[in-house]
Design an enzyme around this catalytic site. Structure first.
Site, short mmCIF file in Angstrom:
data_model
loop_
_atom_site.label_atom_id
_atom_site.label_comp_id
_atom_site.label_asym_id
_atom_site.label_seq_id
_atom_site.Cartn_x
_atom_site.Cartn_y
_atom_site.Cartn_z
N LYS A 182 28.99 -2.00 7.23
CA LYS A 182 28.87 -3.06 6.22
C LYS A 182 28.19 -4.22 6.97
CE LYS A 182 30.22 -6.84 3.96
NZ LYS A 182 29.87 -7.97 4.81
N GLY A 243 40.05 -12.28 7.38
CA GLY A 243 39.28 -11.14 6.87
C GLY A 243 39.86 -9.83 7.36
N GLY A 244 40.17 -9.78 8.64
CA GLY A 244 40.70 -8.56 9.23
C GLY A 244 42.02 -8.16 8.61
N GLU A 263 39.53 -6.26 15.75
CA GLU A 263 39.49 -7.19 16.89
C GLU A 263 39.34 -8.57 16.30
OE1 GLU A 263 40.02 -6.71 20.00
OE2 GLU A 263 40.29 -4.56 19.71
N CYS A 300 35.33 -15.06 20.92
CA CYS A 300 36.74 -14.69 20.70
C CYS A 300 37.55 -14.90 21.96
CB CYS A 300 36.82 -13.24 20.26
SG CYS A 300 35.85 -12.15 21.30
N GLU A 389 43.90 -20.07 16.67
CA GLU A 389 42.50 -20.23 17.06
C GLU A 389 41.78 -21.28 16.22
OE1 GLU A 389 39.67 -17.21 15.69
OE2 GLU A 389 38.83 -17.11 17.70
#
Ligand code: NAP
Length: 502
Positions: A182, A243-244, A263, A300, A389
């Site tokens: 995607k 989103g994850g 991740e 990240c 974060e």
């Protein structure tokens, strides 16, 4: 010569136009139109991937190694165009894109040589013991087999190394799994070029074209349709926690749940132990400022938090960090939304009582400038939000009352991609107290370094307990990442002719 994207999806070797379009929004240079993905196209790509699996899943390691190497060559052949459009779309400097391309092709070539060696299959053999008492033992052979079609979602901040032809795609193809990507809407042109390279490589290697498809995004239902498609057997995702988590939940709620290797983000705390702080606090502060602002802090592994003991040396550390950060000018962020999210993150931190602003520069539109805050260990421990974060160049200094409180802070951390210890010889005892705690928190623990810069190697672990990743037994970087897309199968008393020729 400037590359003009065709703007189409790439489904099983074909360029497929769409009815609706979305424009790219580059940091500089021209915008282009891209086809919006649809669930129907996802279905088409997944069916082609399943068809391809029957040959690709049983292909030889040598054939797959050659395919990975060919992809690397095809990416290199499009190198200048990739750098140009990648830099326009992401706002990242050209030199960074060139470096990231080297990392991406190096990764593909490393995985090729790794699967040629064959050790990753973890072959096990228990010979038959026909005379064993009280019961004979059958012959048992165990081999790791590819799991089937894999869906891949890349992140905006690594348009090459964690995207269309990045680590997840390389790992899945190395394992023998067809891939449906995607595309990320922040870099559709870059994704298209890399997708073209993979398509060309599949053709040159004579593979079933369903081995790779790229569906451009533009709408959220594309990703949802992809992770819930019954033919998809696992998902590799790099991106935000929000989103994850949304996609992870969809995978878990399927009639047949599938593994979701997400991740996600991390604050990557650094613990600066007293002897190191006293001996070289200033140079650690300068190194921190450089790591924190690298690539506008959009990593990240960005070390967002520095934990140290309160006292005059902490003052000196904060002053040096502030001076170093003050010199950093505005940097372009990956998207407008990311710049907004950065400022919202700053507001969340600044709103906590007991947090003091040391550096608050002004940034607007798609730009980011560094922010520096400090607080006490007690305030940090009471406010969960200070452990989350903030994606961008924001640093938080946490002054612990004493060593016990430093340990308490380590205990209170959520899962991390990395934790760092800055320590000298006099810090060993405190380091030994911290280590068993940090080991339970992070996938990688560093001494006297900075976590930005993730080596692609056999021993690398890029992952960690939730929320750093959704599957802490895995890594998304390094050759061990291939293991995510394999599952062990045991063959009992099976004639050689029927056992896969691994
Ligand atoms: P993102 O916004 O989560 O996007 C990642 C991909 O997921 C995009 O394709 C996006 O689609 C899709 N997506 C997001 N939410 C979705 C939903 N609810 N439903 C369906 N699809 C959805 O992440 P990002 O902004 O690109 O990346 C930045 C983040 O990634 C940072 O937090 C960073 O720390 C993290 N990151 C982690 C690693 C790591 O290895 N752990 C590496 C790099 C970055 P659209 O294209 O439609 O937005």
């Amino acid at each position: 010569m400037t590359y003009t994207p065709h703007g189409k999806h790439l489904i099983a070797g074909e360029q497929v136009a769409g009815e609706a379009h979305f424009p790219s929004s580059p940091a500089h240079g021209p915008a282009h139109e891209f086809a919006v993905g649809t669930p129907d196209l996802v279905d088409r790509a997944c069916k082609a991937a399943e068809e391809a699996f029957w040959t690709f899943g049983t292909s030889s390691r040598e054939d797959r190694a050659q395919f990975l190497e060919k992809i690397a060559d095809e990416i290199d052949a499009r190198g200048d165009a990739i750098t140009e459009i990648g830099s326009q779309e992401s706002g990242l400097p050209e030199a960074r894109l060139v470096g990231e391309r080297g990392r991406t092709t190096g990764q593909l070539r490393l995985f090729a040589s790794h699967i040629r060696k064959g050790e990753y299959l973890d072959l096990r053999h228990d010979p038959a013991l026909p005379d064993r008492q009280p019961a004979p033992r059958p012959e048992l052979r165990m081999i790791q087999r590819p799991i089937g079609p894999v869906a891949v979602f890349g992140a905006s901040n690594f348009p090459l190394a964690f995207s269309v032809g990045g680590g997840d795609t390389a790992a899945a193809l190395a394992a023998g799994c067809p891939v449906v990507v995607k595309g990320h809407s922040a870099h559709p042109g870059t994704g298209e070029l890399v997708g073209d390279a993979i398509t060309a490589a599949a053709k040159a290697c004579g593979l079933h074209p369903g081995v790779f498809s790229l569906i451009q995004g533009g709408k959220r239902d594309v990703g949802e349709a992809l992770v819930t498609h019954p033919l998809i057997k696992a998902v590799g995702f790099t991106g935000s926690l929000v989103g994850g988590r949304a996609l992870f939940d969809l995978c878990a709620a399927r009639p047949e749940p599938i593994p979701f290797f997400g991740e996600l983000g991390s604050v990557n705390p650094m613990f600066i132990l007293p002897a190191a702080l006293g001996a070289r606090g200033a140079s650690i502060a300068q190194g921190w400022a450089a790591s924190l602002t690298m690539g506008a802090g959009q990593f990240c592994t960005n070390p967002g938090i520095a934990v140290l003991l309160d006292g005059p040396e902490a003052e000196g550390f904060a002053a040096t960090a502030k001076a170093a950060l003050q010199d950093v000018g505005p940097q372009t962020m990956l998207t407008d939304g990311m710049a907004e999210a950065y400022r919202a993150g700053r507001d969340r931190v600044a709103a906590i009582a007991g947090v003091e602003a040391l550096l608050t520069t002004t940034s607007e539109q798609r730009n980011a400038t560094p922010y520096l805050y400090e607080t006490t260990g007690a305030v940090w421990l009471e406010n969960h939000v200070l452990g989350e974060e903030v994606f961008g160049p924001l640093g938080l200094i946490v002054r612990a009352r004493d060593k016990d409180q430093m340990l308490e802070i380590a205990h209170a951390l959520q899962g991390q991609l990395t934790c760092t210890l800055h320590l000298d010889a006099g810090d060993t005892a405190l380091g030994q107290r911290l280590m068993p705690v940090l080991e339970r928190k992070a996938g990688r623990i560093l001494a006297n370094g900075f976590p930005t810069g993730v080596e692609v190697a056999d021993s690398m672990v890029h992952g960690g307990p939730y929320p750093a990743s959704t599957n802490f037994g895995a890594t998304s970087v390094g050759t061990l990442s291939i293991r995510r897309f394999l599952r062990p199968v045991c063959y009992q008393n099976m004639p050689d002719a029927l056992v896969p020729q691994a």
